[in-house]
Structures are given as structure tokens and as C-alpha cells.
Write an enzyme that holds these catalytic residues in place. Structure first.
Site, PDB file in Angstrom:
ATOM      1  N   HIS B  75      82.924  17.017  28.209  1.00  0.00           N
ATOM      2  CA  HIS B  75      81.904  16.774  29.244  1.00  0.00           C
ATOM      3  C   HIS B  75      80.605  17.456  28.849  1.00  0.00           C
ATOM      4  O   HIS B  75      80.606  18.515  28.218  1.00  0.00           O
ATOM      5  CB  HIS B  75      82.387  17.202  30.630  1.00  0.00           C
ATOM      6  CG  HIS B  75      82.658  18.657  30.816  1.00  0.00           C
ATOM      7  ND1 HIS B  75      81.649  19.580  31.053  1.00  0.00           N
ATOM      8  CD2 HIS B  75      83.810  19.363  30.812  1.00  0.00           C
ATOM      9  CE1 HIS B  75      82.195  20.784  31.222  1.00  0.00           C
ATOM     10  NE2 HIS B  75      83.499  20.691  31.062  1.00  0.00           N
ATOM     11  N   ASP B  77      78.094  18.127  31.177  1.00  0.00           N
ATOM     12  CA  ASP B  77      77.466  18.886  32.258  1.00  0.00           C
ATOM     13  C   ASP B  77      77.972  20.328  32.266  1.00  0.00           C
ATOM     14  O   ASP B  77      78.988  20.657  31.637  1.00  0.00           O
ATOM     15  CB  ASP B  77      77.722  18.228  33.623  1.00  0.00           C
ATOM     16  CG  ASP B  77      79.193  18.141  33.996  1.00  0.00           C
ATOM     17  OD1 ASP B  77      80.025  17.878  33.103  1.00  0.00           O
ATOM     18  OD2 ASP B  77      79.509  18.342  35.188  1.00  0.00           O
ATOM     19  N   ASP B 118      81.967  26.456  28.063  1.00  0.00           N
ATOM     20  CA  ASP B 118      82.443  25.337  28.892  1.00  0.00           C
ATOM     21  C   ASP B 118      81.362  24.289  29.033  1.00  0.00           C
ATOM     22  O   ASP B 118      80.623  24.295  30.004  1.00  0.00           O
ATOM     23  CB  ASP B 118      82.889  25.883  30.250  1.00  0.00           C
ATOM     24  CG  ASP B 118      83.607  24.844  31.107  1.00  0.00           C
ATOM     25  OD1 ASP B 118      83.881  23.749  30.588  1.00  0.00           O
ATOM     26  OD2 ASP B 118      83.872  25.127  32.281  1.00  0.00           O
ATOM     27  N   GLU B 148      81.787  16.560  35.317  1.00  0.00           N
ATOM     28  CA  GLU B 148      83.138  17.112  35.290  1.00  0.00           C
ATOM     29  C   GLU B 148      83.232  18.302  36.252  1.00  0.00           C
ATOM     30  O   GLU B 148      84.301  18.581  36.790  1.00  0.00           O
ATOM     31  CB  GLU B 148      83.510  17.560  33.881  1.00  0.00           C
ATOM     32  CG  GLU B 148      84.995  17.871  33.665  1.00  0.00           C
ATOM     33  CD  GLU B 148      85.402  19.292  34.011  1.00  0.00           C
ATOM     34  OE1 GLU B 148      86.610  19.539  34.203  1.00  0.00           O
ATOM     35  OE2 GLU B 148      84.523  20.186  34.092  1.00  0.00           O
ATOM     36  N   GLU B 149      82.121  19.001  36.445  1.00  0.00           N
ATOM     37  CA  GLU B 149      82.150  20.274  37.171  1.00  0.00           C
ATOM     38  C   GLU B 149      81.986  20.125  38.673  1.00  0.00           C
ATOM     39  O   GLU B 149      81.814  21.109  39.391  1.00  0.00           O
ATOM     40  CB  GLU B 149      81.058  21.215  36.636  1.00  0.00           C
ATOM     41  CG  GLU B 149      81.203  21.585  35.151  1.00  0.00           C
ATOM     42  CD  GLU B 149      82.369  22.544  34.880  1.00  0.00           C
ATOM     43  OE1 GLU B 149      83.176  22.783  35.806  1.00  0.00           O
ATOM     44  OE2 GLU B 149      82.481  23.039  33.749  1.00  0.00           O
ATOM     45  N   GLU B 177      88.061  21.228  26.396  1.00  0.00           N
ATOM     46  CA  GLU B 177      87.914  22.388  27.301  1.00  0.00           C
ATOM     47  C   GLU B 177      88.263  23.658  26.532  1.00  0.00           C
ATOM     48  O   GLU B 177      89.128  23.640  25.660  1.00  0.00           O
ATOM     49  CB  GLU B 177      88.864  22.241  28.500  1.00  0.00           C
ATOM     50  CG  GLU B 177      88.505  21.133  29.471  1.00  0.00           C
ATOM     51  CD  GLU B 177      87.330  21.474  30.383  1.00  0.00           C
ATOM     52  OE1 GLU B 177      86.852  22.634  30.364  1.00  0.00           O
ATOM     53  OE2 GLU B 177      86.871  20.573  31.100  1.00  0.00           O
ATOM     54  N   HIS B 374      82.234  29.490  33.223  1.00  0.00           N
ATOM     55  CA  HIS B 374      81.547  29.656  34.522  1.00  0.00           C
ATOM     56  C   HIS B 374      81.002  31.066  34.716  1.00  0.00           C
ATOM     57  O   HIS B 374      80.304  31.317  35.706  1.00  0.00           O
ATOM     58  CB  HIS B 374      82.457  29.288  35.715  1.00  0.00           C
ATOM     59  CG  HIS B 374      82.978  27.889  35.679  1.00  0.00           C
ATOM     60  ND1 HIS B 374      83.532  27.281  36.773  1.00  0.00           N
ATOM     61  CD2 HIS B 374      83.018  26.965  34.684  1.00  0.00           C
ATOM     62  CE1 HIS B 374      83.916  26.045  36.450  1.00  0.00           C
ATOM     63  NE2 HIS B 374      83.621  25.842  35.191  1.00  0.00           N
TER      64      HIS B 374
END
Lengths: 397, 397
Positions: B75, B77, B118, B148-149, B177, B374
Site C-alpha cells: 500500500h 498510503d 509501514d 489501507e490505513e 507489510e 505508526h
């Protein structure tokens, strides 16, 4: 508008006229000022009364040098309107009359609308007595107060009790909350507090990294379920206690192991217990002393919720029924004779506890069915006002 | 801006250059469009790839007629920025390098900033492979997707799986991931639902007139406490299950016996169960069939919460690890040889389940420490990208 009373009319008509006038004046809590103004003007026009005002509470007294003084108190505010203002008189047979009222009073007109039972009917009777009982056997103090239906901090009777306790001293007090003209004595005390469980947050995909605070509350709820409500007799009346969770909340998100959960508990305790004794049963003596309102969280050292955090939210003492005083005993006999009813314990907390704290025994005695209070179809048959007026006239006149 | 790659540079420099370029393009969810444009242009410039786009998801494929096809997905984003954009390279010895990374990689430069782990490091490796693996052993499909987030309904991979399932068909899929270059296989399924207790409201001074819904929930929480988390082995990997209350709410007011209480439950179930089987364990087969998302409340006819109301809030199937396929077995051996690591079960729900639903076995395998995802100090040592690129190059090249 001015409240008027035509003393050439029959008693029933005078009572109905007073009720109509105060029902037509909107007085939801915070907006009772205009009705207070009218009541104050009406009382000030009675030459045998001394009238004082504090905020939106009016106190009117006779000063005849009698041996005893009786207080008659009623609140002027109502709960919010639900399509039930303005009020109207229902003629016998009107389908808006509730069936139990129609059956018990088939020939009565019925006042319908916000405040009909809680408690403008009793207010009307008290205004009638204030105007007509010019030579009572005892000195009388009438209290018409504001903000009864909202938070205790706004309560007009509480404010007068704090600012001018001498205005409301006496030997016995009646609050005209609806009781169907029976006597409801004393009241249970009440307290509210949060019982708090703590845990450790974690992602719910890895629950074993955390400690689930909501799961811990199973134990709090099991303790509540294990509690058996007690019936406690005080001065001949029976008070039923209760401990109940009324609110619960906890958790931080749908995918997070919760690190907190709060159970809001309401304890209703009989007048055989002081507030401190009741608190100790919930959280232990030591915590009861420390856990004051606004004083944050304390771990319960004992009592029903031993081991959990406690945060006090509200507390009000109980009141003994006060029916052993001679004045009260006369009233009990008279009510029994007229209505066939023995005194009952009051279970909900009411303003009689404020008089109790001032050392004045107090009971609830008023017109109207208490089960209709706050209902959208609040209503009262006209004969209820006459019955209440007759009882009080005979007792005091 | 255009993404450029100088193929005369050493492999490490090419990877670092790609990482720098995509890190410097802000791409918090909902704002990944510009980065998608750049990635699409970069892929379109590779003559051996066919490039398609759906929304902000780009799919690029070789079409060499190989016997097998492998999908590499990442992903684009990121979660929102917390003072960690723009990114920067930290030189060895920089105090902003986390101690565990400095110890493990004392001579590495470290990329710091939003998306470092990430998952732009894996994205950079995939872009590198897309440009350089012109003659792979298998056909390759690269998927760079958006959203995705955030909520599943916005997920770009989900949208492509629905609109163009043929674009992402294959024999095996890797999602990049962060796993520290280990293999994390399959994933637990997850469902969320409210367990609802009903009662009868009453004034809390007359609790016996009501029926306390919060007190009833003691039984729900006792059932949760009686549950023992199961460890379940699937295809040689161990999945730990869990049933947890994550939110609780109930009650109508501080002085009202509550007539409702809801416990929000999250069940994480291993890939030995279908969604329907897992639901049946919670609420009984009949209710599992009826209690669909948005379909209101149903009484559980069986399972852990038999007798209570159930309202489904979310449901996502599990995914088997898919490590028994010959292609996967080769990858497992290679990762073990290069990193010393055996495959692990993935516990949280990830997009591998979307491939699983299409019948494509899928695993997570990516650069960077998953525990830093994150975080505000997200970072990755440059050697992680080289290790991932080497593994995939050898497996596919």
C-alpha cells in the site's frame, strides 16, 4: 396577569379558579419567574401575611404568636412540556380522562396538562388557605419555591434553607408533592458513585498483552446481583432499600483491550442510617471519610465494593418520618378518618429531607396521583383539591 | 516529480534512491493520488510491464507465459503525520536512531519518517524489482494500492478484488507489510458484534418495578471470563484466538433502572474456521445465518452468548497461511537460510485475507520492524531493503 380570588364563590369554584390561573402560567424550571411574581403579589395582598422573597422563592408567614408553627411548601416549577400546555378542563366523559380517574370520580371535571399533579393542585390549595385561613390554630408559613425539578444545586428551598434558615423554622412541615391526599413520611437517602475498574490497554489481536477492565467488572455486577434489598422499619413505616447500577461505560475503541470501566451505582438507604453509615456499607469507613464529592477516586477499603476505585457523584441524607410529634399524630388521625389511608414510607428522595436537616419533622401530603407526575397526560380530578383543602382547613383552622 | 532510477549505481544506492523519492512524497490516506501518479508513470516506463489503474491503485504485470504467477503488493498510503514528515536519512551515530536498531546495524544509515516501515521500504524494493526483474522465473504482478490505513470500505485492494478480480489472480501473493524480512502467514479472522441485554426501566427509588439490564450483563461478562483462549495450529503455524469485550455502555440516567446494556465483543478466530463456523460458536448456527451486518438485532439461539441479543458490526474471514504450496515452500527455505527465521502466524487481520478469499495463498513479508509501524519515530535501516531485495531476487530471478 394577577391572580384573583372571588371569596363569594363556593370553595370548589375558588379552588378551581386558582388552579386554572396558575396552570395557565407556563413555569418549566428556569422559567418560573413570572409565576413567582404573580404568587408574590397575591400573597402580599393578604393583610395577615408577611411576605419575603429570595430568588424565585416566596415565603409568607402569619405572626399570631401561636404556640406552634406549621410550614406548607410547594414548588412552582414543572418538568418540560410534552404537548401538554396550555392546560384544559376535561368535562365528565371526555375520552382524555384516564380510565382509573373516570371510574373513581365519574362526575368530576378533570384538570389536564403539565403540572396538574406535580404540583400545581397542591399549590392552588395552599394559595387558597393562605388567603382564607386568617385565624389559624397555629402560625403558618407558606413556601412557594423554584427549581425543584432540576439539579439540587438550583433548588430554591435548598437556597432558602442555607441563606435564611430562620424563614422556614417551625414544628412541622408539609410538602404538597402528589400523594393522593395520603401521608408519605420521611424519605430514603440516596447516593450515587462510580465504581471503577482499571486494566491495561492492548491491541485486541494480542489481548494477552493487556488486562481487560470490562471483564473485571463481572465481579462488580456479581456483587450487585448478590445483594438482597432490605425492608427496614423506622417509626412504624417500612422503607425498602436498593443498590443498583444505573449507568455503565468503558473501553477506548472497538479493537482495543479496555483499560477502564465505570459502573455508576445508586444506593437508596433507609432513615435508620446516617449518610456516613450508609457510605461505609458501600466502601468501608476509611474510604467513606475520604471519598467526598469532587475529591476524585479512592480505593474502597471495605464494604460492598471493597478493592475497587470509588468516585462520589452525589449524596443526600435520609429523613425520619417524624410522625411521633403530637401535631403530626393529629394529622395522621384526620387523614385516616377522611381518606381511610395510613401513612406510608416515602421511598424517593424529596425535599422533606431538607426540613429534616433543619430539625423540622416533615411529610409529603398533596393532591393528585403520584404515578401521573411527569407523564404527558398529567391530570387531577377537581374533588382531590377539595379533599386536601378540607383536611388542612380542619387541622389548622 | 518523476521517480527516477540510475541503473549504473550499486543495488543499495538504487534502493535508497527509490525509498528517498517515495518517502518525500506525502501520501497520508485520502492524499495518495500524487504518489500513485508517480508510481504509475514509473511502471509505465518499463517496457516489460503492462500497467492498469483502478482509482488510486496501480497494477503492473509481466506476461511472459510462465507456469506460475506471483503477486507482490504494497500500500502507498500512510497513517497521519506526527511531526515526522518530511523524512530524513540518519547517519550512523545519530541519536535519533533507536537503540535496538543502532545495536543491530551499527554501520547503517537509517531512513526516518512517516511510512519508513509501514510500508514504503517494501514499496521501494518492489519498485526496484519491477524495474530490474525483466526475465523472472515466474510471471509477476505488482499491486500498489491506496487506503489501507483507513476503513475497509475505502481499501484499494478490496476495490480491485471486487471490480477486477482477474487483475490479481495468481499462485501466491506477498504483501510487503513490515515483518523484519520474516514470513508471517495467514491471519486470524475477526468479527465484532454487540451483545445486548434488555430490561424494564423504572425510577431507581422503586427498583423492584423495573428489571436491571446492566445487572443482567454480569452473566455475559462471566461467560467471557470463563472463556480460555485457544492456541490452534494451522499448516504448522500457531494462531492464538481471543474473545474480548472492548466497549460497554448502558443506562438512561443516573436515577433510572436501565432497560438496556450493550457489550461490544471482538472475536479473533484462527484460520481453521470459516466465518460462518466462527459466528456459530458465538451465537448458534441459526443466528449466525440471520445476523448479517446492518440487519439489526437477533437473539442468539446458541453459542457463547445464547439467549442474548446480537447485532453484527463487522466481520472479516481468516486466511490460511498457504505455506504448503511448492512455491511457498521454496520461499520459506530461502528466508530461513538468509535470516534464520521460521514462519510465524499473523494474529492481526491483514489484507492477505483478501487474496485468500480469491483463492490465492498469501503471506506478509516486508522490510522494517512491525513494532515501529505508526510510531512517530518510524525508521528502517538501509540493509533491511537490501536483504528483502536479495531474498525476492533469488526466489523470483
Amino acid at each position: 396577569m394577577t391572580i384573583t380570588l372571588d371569596n363569594t364563590e363556593a370553595q370548589g369554584n375558588q379552588l378551581n379558579a386558582l388552579l386554572t390561573q396558575i396552570m395557565e402560567q407556563y413555569s418549566v424550571s428556569d422559567e418560573e419567574g413570572p409565576l413567582t411574581d404573580e404568587v408574590e403579589a397575591f400573597l402580599a395582598a393578604q393583610p395577615h401575611l408577611t411576605v419575603r422573597r429570595h430568588g424565585d422563592t416566596v415565603v409568607a408567614s402569619t405572626n399570631l404568636g401561636r404556640q406552634n408553627r406549621v410550614i406548607l411548601a410547594g414548588h412552582l416549577d414543572t418538568v418540560p412540556v410534552i404537548d401538554n400546555f396550555p392546560p384544559r378542563w376535561l368535562e365528565p366523559g371526555d375520552p382524555a380522562i384516564r380510565s382509573e380517574i373516570a371510574e373513581a370520580h365519574p362526575n368530576d371535571r378533570v384538570m389536564w396538562g403539565r403540572g396538574a399533579t406535580d404540583m400545581k393542585s397542591s399549590d392552588a390549595v395552599m394559595l387558597y388557605l393562605a388567603a382564607t385561613l386568617t385565624e389559624p390554630k397555629v402560625d403558618l408559613t407558606y413556601v412557594f419555591y423554584d427549581h425543584e425539578e432540576v439539579a439540587a444545586e438550583k433548588n430554591g428551598l435548598r437556597k432558602v434553607a442555607e441563606a435564611h434558615p430562620d424563614w422556614i423554622q417551625g414544628d412541622f412541615a408539609i410538602i404538597g408533592e402528589p400523594t393522593g391526599c395520603g401521608i408519605e413520611g420521611g424519605c430514603n437517602g440516596t447516593m450515587r458513585f462510580d465504581v471503577i475498574a482499571h486494566g491495561v490497554a492492548a491491541h485486541s489481536a494480542r489481548a494477552w498483552m493487556g488486562d481487560n477492565a470490562i471483564h473485571k467488572v463481572a465481579d462488580v455486577l456479581n456483587r450487585l446481583n448478590a445483594y438482597e434489598p432490605a425492608d427496614i422499619e423506622v417509626d412504624g413505616l417500612t422503607y425498602r432499600e436498593g443498590v443498583n447500577a444505573t449507568l455503565i461505560s468503558g473501553g477506548n475503541g472497538t479493537n482495543v483491550i479496555p483499560d477502564w470501566c465505570r459502573v455508576h451505582v445508586n444506593y437508596r438507604f433507609a432513615p435508620d442510617k446516617t449518610l456516613a453509615e450508609a457510605k461505609a456499607l458501600m466502601m468501608g469507613e476509611e474510604t467513606a471519610a475520604a471519598a467526598q464529592l469532587g475529591n476524585g477516586e479512592h480505593e474502597a477499603t471495605g464494604g460492598m465494593f471493597a478493592g475497587y476505585g470509588i468516585e462520589m457523584k452525589d449524596e443526600s441524607p435520609s429523613a425520619r418520618p417524624g410522625l411521633t410529634a403530637p401535631l403530626a399524630a393529629d394529622l395522621v388521625r384526620l387523614v385516616k378518618e377522611r381518606t381511610g389511608r395510613d401513612p406510608l414510607a416515602k421511598l424517593g428522595w424529596t425535599d422533606v429531607a431538607r426540613f429534616s436537616q433543619l430539625g423540622v419533622p416533615a411529610v409529603n401530603l398533596g393532591a393528585g396521583d403520584p404515578l401521573l407526575a411527569h407523564k404527558h397526560d398529567e391530570q387531577v380530578p377537581e374533588s382531590d383539591l377539595v379533599q386536601l383543602a378540607d383536611i388542612l382547613q380542619e387541622w389548622l383552622g
